[in-house]
Scaffold this motif. Structure first.
Motif, PDB file in Angstrom:
ATOM      1  N   TRP A 173       6.249 -10.549  -0.686  1.00 44.44           N
ATOM      2  CA  TRP A 173       6.875 -10.032  -1.900  1.00 44.44           C
ATOM      3  C   TRP A 173       8.396 -10.045  -1.796  1.00 44.44           C
ATOM      4  O   TRP A 173       8.955 -10.274  -0.723  1.00 44.44           O
ATOM      5  CB  TRP A 173       6.389  -8.599  -2.145  1.00 44.44           C
ATOM      6  N   PRO A 174       9.093  -9.767  -2.909  1.00 44.46           N
ATOM      7  CA  PRO A 174      10.564  -9.668  -2.842  1.00 44.46           C
ATOM      8  C   PRO A 174      11.000  -8.552  -1.894  1.00 44.46           C
ATOM      9  O   PRO A 174      10.233  -7.629  -1.605  1.00 44.46           O
ATOM     10  CB  PRO A 174      10.958  -9.354  -4.290  1.00 44.46           C
ATOM     11  N   PRO A 175      12.232  -8.605  -1.388  1.00 38.24           N
ATOM     12  CA  PRO A 175      12.724  -7.585  -0.465  1.00 38.24           C
ATOM     13  C   PRO A 175      12.519  -6.163  -0.995  1.00 38.24           C
ATOM     14  O   PRO A 175      12.699  -5.903  -2.188  1.00 38.24           O
ATOM     15  CB  PRO A 175      14.217  -7.913  -0.340  1.00 38.24           C
ATOM     16  N   GLY A 176      12.146  -5.279  -0.075  1.00 35.66           N
ATOM     17  CA  GLY A 176      11.936  -3.892  -0.453  1.00 35.66           C
ATOM     18  C   GLY A 176      10.530  -3.568  -0.901  1.00 35.66           C
ATOM     19  O   GLY A 176      10.171  -2.397  -1.030  1.00 35.66           O
ATOM     20  N   HIS A 177       9.703  -4.574  -1.142  1.00 37.15           N
ATOM     21  CA  HIS A 177       8.303  -4.372  -1.521  1.00 37.15           C
ATOM     22  C   HIS A 177       7.489  -4.383  -0.222  1.00 37.15           C
ATOM     23  O   HIS A 177       7.332  -5.416   0.421  1.00 37.15           O
ATOM     24  CB  HIS A 177       7.834  -5.458  -2.483  1.00 37.15           C
ATOM     25  N   LEU A 178       6.970  -3.230   0.135  1.00 37.23           N
ATOM     26  CA  LEU A 178       6.491  -2.989   1.489  1.00 37.23           C
ATOM     27  C   LEU A 178       5.139  -3.627   1.774  1.00 37.23           C
ATOM     28  O   LEU A 178       4.301  -3.772   0.880  1.00 37.23           O
ATOM     29  CB  LEU A 178       6.408  -1.479   1.733  1.00 37.23           C
ATOM     30  N   LEU A 179       4.933  -3.962   3.059  1.00 34.24           N
ATOM     31  CA  LEU A 179       3.642  -4.432   3.532  1.00 34.24           C
ATOM     32  C   LEU A 179       2.857  -3.271   4.125  1.00 34.24           C
ATOM     33  O   LEU A 179       3.401  -2.200   4.395  1.00 34.24           O
ATOM     34  CB  LEU A 179       3.816  -5.525   4.582  1.00 34.24           C
ATOM     35  N   GLY A 180       1.549  -3.498   4.371  1.00 36.78           N
ATOM     36  CA  GLY A 180       0.689  -2.457   4.899  1.00 36.78           C
ATOM     37  C   GLY A 180      -0.116  -2.917   6.108  1.00 36.78           C
ATOM     38  O   GLY A 180       0.096  -4.015   6.635  1.00 36.78           O
ATOM     39  N   TYR A 181      -1.043  -2.061   6.518  1.00 32.56           N
ATOM     40  CA  TYR A 181      -1.855  -2.295   7.711  1.00 32.56           C
ATOM     41  C   TYR A 181      -2.564  -3.638   7.667  1.00 32.56           C
ATOM     42  O   TYR A 181      -2.609  -4.365   8.669  1.00 32.56           O
ATOM     43  CB  TYR A 181      -2.875  -1.163   7.823  1.00 32.56           C
ATOM     44  N   GLU A 182      -3.138  -3.977   6.522  1.00 28.59           N
ATOM     45  CA  GLU A 182      -4.007  -5.150   6.453  1.00 28.59           C
ATOM     46  C   GLU A 182      -3.253  -6.470   6.618  1.00 28.59           C
ATOM     47  O   GLU A 182      -3.847  -7.492   6.975  1.00 28.59           O
ATOM     48  CB  GLU A 182      -4.767  -5.173   5.118  1.00 28.59           C
ATOM     49  N   HIS A 183      -1.939  -6.471   6.389  1.00 28.90           N
ATOM     50  CA  HIS A 183      -1.212  -7.727   6.426  1.00 28.90           C
ATOM     51  C   HIS A 183      -1.158  -8.341   7.830  1.00 28.90           C
ATOM     52  O   HIS A 183      -1.076  -9.560   7.970  1.00 28.90           O
ATOM     53  CB  HIS A 183       0.205  -7.525   5.887  1.00 28.90           C
ATOM     54  N   GLY A 184      -1.217  -7.498   8.868  1.00 28.25           N
ATOM     55  CA  GLY A 184      -1.215  -8.029  10.220  1.00 28.25           C
ATOM     56  C   GLY A 184      -2.390  -8.950  10.484  1.00 28.25           C
ATOM     57  O   GLY A 184      -2.285  -9.902  11.282  1.00 28.25           O
ATOM     58  N   PHE A 185      -3.514  -8.691   9.835  1.00 28.21           N
ATOM     59  CA  PHE A 185      -4.696  -9.526  10.040  1.00 28.21           C
ATOM     60  C   PHE A 185      -4.526 -10.894   9.372  1.00 28.21           C
ATOM     61  O   PHE A 185      -5.042 -11.897   9.868  1.00 28.21           O
ATOM     62  CB  PHE A 185      -5.934  -8.801   9.517  1.00 28.21           C
ATOM     63  N   SER A 186      -3.795 -10.940   8.264  1.00 30.61           N
ATOM     64  CA  SER A 186      -3.485 -12.235   7.651  1.00 30.61           C
ATOM     65  C   SER A 186      -2.543 -13.030   8.544  1.00 30.61           C
ATOM     66  O   SER A 186      -2.719 -14.242   8.734  1.00 30.61           O
ATOM     67  CB  SER A 186      -2.852 -12.029   6.276  1.00 30.61           C
ATOM     68  N   HIS A 187      -1.531 -12.352   9.105  1.00 30.53           N
ATOM     69  CA  HIS A 187      -0.599 -13.037  10.003  1.00 30.53           C
ATOM     70  C   HIS A 187      -1.327 -13.561  11.245  1.00 30.53           C
ATOM     71  O   HIS A 187      -1.047 -14.670  11.721  1.00 30.53           O
ATOM     72  CB  HIS A 187       0.517 -12.075  10.415  1.00 30.53           C
ATOM     73  N   GLN A 188      -2.266 -12.769  11.750  1.00 21.47           N
ATOM     74  CA  GLN A 188      -3.065 -13.193  12.895  1.00 21.47           C
ATOM     75  C   GLN A 188      -3.857 -14.450  12.553  1.00 21.47           C
ATOM     76  O   GLN A 188      -3.889 -15.413  13.347  1.00 21.47           O
ATOM     77  CB  GLN A 188      -4.020 -12.064  13.271  1.00 21.47           C
ATOM     78  N   ALA A 189      -4.497 -14.457  11.398  1.00 18.44           N
ATOM     79  CA  ALA A 189      -5.290 -15.613  10.985  1.00 18.44           C
ATOM     80  C   ALA A 189      -4.421 -16.857  10.845  1.00 18.44           C
ATOM     81  O   ALA A 189      -4.786 -17.949  11.304  1.00 18.44           O
ATOM     82  CB  ALA A 189      -6.012 -15.313   9.667  1.00 18.44           C
ATOM     83  N   VAL A 190      -3.259 -16.701  10.218  1.00 23.15           N
ATOM     84  CA  VAL A 190      -2.367 -17.843  10.024  1.00 23.15           C
ATOM     85  C   VAL A 190      -1.871 -18.391  11.358  1.00 23.15           C
ATOM     86  O   VAL A 190      -1.842 -19.607  11.577  1.00 23.15           O
ATOM     87  CB  VAL A 190      -1.172 -17.448   9.131  1.00 23.15           C
ATOM     88  N   ASP A 191      -1.497 -17.493  12.272  1.00 27.50           N
ATOM     89  CA  ASP A 191      -1.022 -17.945  13.584  1.00 27.50           C
ATOM     90  C   ASP A 191      -2.109 -18.697  14.347  1.00 27.50           C
ATOM     91  O   ASP A 191      -1.836 -19.698  15.018  1.00 27.50           O
ATOM     92  CB  ASP A 191      -0.545 -16.753  14.409  1.00 27.50           C
ATOM     93  N   LEU A 192      -3.343 -18.208  14.249  1.00 31.19           N
ATOM     94  CA  LEU A 192      -4.438 -18.882  14.951  1.00 31.19           C
ATOM     95  C   LEU A 192      -4.744 -20.232  14.310  1.00 31.19           C
ATOM     96  O   LEU A 192      -4.941 -21.237  15.014  1.00 31.19           O
ATOM     97  CB  LEU A 192      -5.686 -17.997  14.947  1.00 31.19           C
ATOM     98  N   LEU A 193      -4.769 -20.300  12.997  1.00 36.53           N
ATOM     99  CA  LEU A 193      -5.003 -21.569  12.305  1.00 36.53           C
ATOM    100  C   LEU A 193      -3.916 -22.589  12.650  1.00 36.53           C
ATOM    101  O   LEU A 193      -4.200 -23.772  12.856  1.00 36.53           O
ATOM    102  CB  LEU A 193      -5.039 -21.340  10.794  1.00 36.53           C
TER     103      LEU A 193
END
Length: 401
Positions: free
Chosen positions: A323-343
């Protein structure tokens, strides 16, 4: 590369509860917000309770349901096996999946003992020669503020590391009437607060510092020995630790303090990390997960102080896809980052991190903490401990590679 011309990778997931849902969300958002070189296809979900597995499959768009994990691994359309089960099953499932040529993502901690983790790491090393990837699910590495902290440490912004402070504080067991669960059974969970949440800060501190814990002096306690069974009849005996506290020493000489507890009243999911170096400091608390605090000692003493960094800029790790700056991320986003890094690692043929070898390193620290606590807080070098597997057989671990 766009989604339309991305090659696909068939995902098979074993487990459908808390972690199963978090991983499902991660895989789904990985292809919705990022453009991975491999697009994850949610092929099959496995769970012994068909009704519950089918419910999770319906909500997250898994195509098929299996009630036997062996059948999931045997599927030709499954390329990667995602293990979201209790620790006592990790070794058997992961080794079988690797033998079948499947990539493996395994939830933390890697195993319930050093001996199991060693077998898993050895199987992963053999499979790696054939291009098969493995990763341990230490998702907090993928919190943008923590990934930024690692970047600052690596660039020398805090100088030489002197102190490490790490806490993981929860309070969901403070009520002695809270029901018994598999997490309180050593045969299934391996350990309690130490392995369940302490493993995260053990991994995080080694990740952030690029150093390893070399020795520990520990104490552990179990505050409530029995808890009511969720079915409402009788009690279950708690055979794991409720809290673990230990001193540590890092490979570069830094001193460390660690605390993991599920009895910190009022703390819901407080992962607190502070690094003090010769040139500056970094501080983080997951209950304010988009913020990183940075102290730079090179600035004028008139204006020195901790700077609050809101880690939501496109230049911060992972943030360009959201999202644009200042629009916060949450707990679940780490799992998306994990999936992308593994892919990405699978597509590029580079080592996925954290590897099973890194998971083994964390397991050796856990074993050293347990050994020290059992020996009246005696200092125990990591890698020079004796672990006991679920059958009661002793194994002497080797030095950390």
């Amino acid at each position: 590369m766009t989604h339309a011309d991305s090659a696909q990778l068939g995902i098979g997931m074993i487990g459908y509860a808390f972690m199963g849902m978090a991983h499902s969300q991660g895989w789904r958002n990985a292809k919705s917000f990022f453009d991975p070189k491999l697009e994850p296809r949610l092929v099959a979900l496995s769970g012994r309770d068909r009704a519950k597995a089918e419910d999770t499959a319906r909500r997250f768009d898994w195509q098929h349901v299996e009630t036997d994990w062996h059948a999931l691994i045997a599927r030709d359309d499954v390329d990667l096996v995602d293990i979201c089960t209790p620790g006592d099953t990790h070794a058997e499932i992961a080794i079988a999946a690797l033998a079948a040529g499947k990539h493996v993502l395994c939830e933390k901690p890697l195993a319930n003992s050093v001996a199991e983790a060693e077998r898993m790491a050895e199987a992963a090393e053999r499979a790696r020669a054939d291009g098969v990837q493995t990763m341990v699910g230490f998702t907090y590495r993928r919190v943008p503020a923590l990934a930024l902290a690692r970047r600052l440490v690596r660039s020398g912004r805090i100088g030489r590391l002197r102190h490490v402070r790490a806490q993981y504080l929860q309070d969901w067991l403070t009520d002695p009437g809270a029901p018994y669960s598999w997490r309180l059974d050593a045969q299934r969970a391996g350990s309690g607060a130490l392995g369940d949440i302490g493993a995260h800060v053990i991994d995080l501190t080694q990740f952030l510092t690029d150093e390893y814990i070399t020795g520990v002096s520990a104490t552990m306690d179990t505050f409530v020995d029995e808890r009511p069974l969720p079915e409402g009849e009788g009690t279950g005996r708690v055979t794991v630790d409720d809290a673990a506290v230990f001193l540590g020493r890092f490979s570069g000489g830094a001193m460390a303090t660690f605390e993991a507890t599920r009895y910190a009243t009022g703390r819901k999911n407080a992962i607190r990390i502070e690094l003090n170096g010769t040139e500056g400091s970094l501080a983080f608390d997951f209950e304010d997960m988009n913020t990183l605090w940075f102290f730079d000692s090179s600035t004028s003493t008139e204006t020195q102080g901790f700077t609050r960094i809101l880690a939501t800029e496109p230049t911060h790790p992972y943030l360009g896809a959201w999202w644009p700056p200042g629009h916060l991320l949450g707990y679940e986003h780490g799992f998306s980052h994990q999936a992308v890094d593994l892919l990405t690692a699978i597509a590029d043929g580079t080592a996925a991190e954290p590897t099973f070898a890194e998971g083994l390193r964390v397991q050796r620290v856990i074993a050293a903490v347990q050994a020290s606590a059992a020996a009246d807080s005696r200092w125990v070098p990591v890698g020079d401990t004796e672990s006991t597997d679920s059958t009661g057989n002793a194994h002497t671990t080797s030095e950390v590679a």
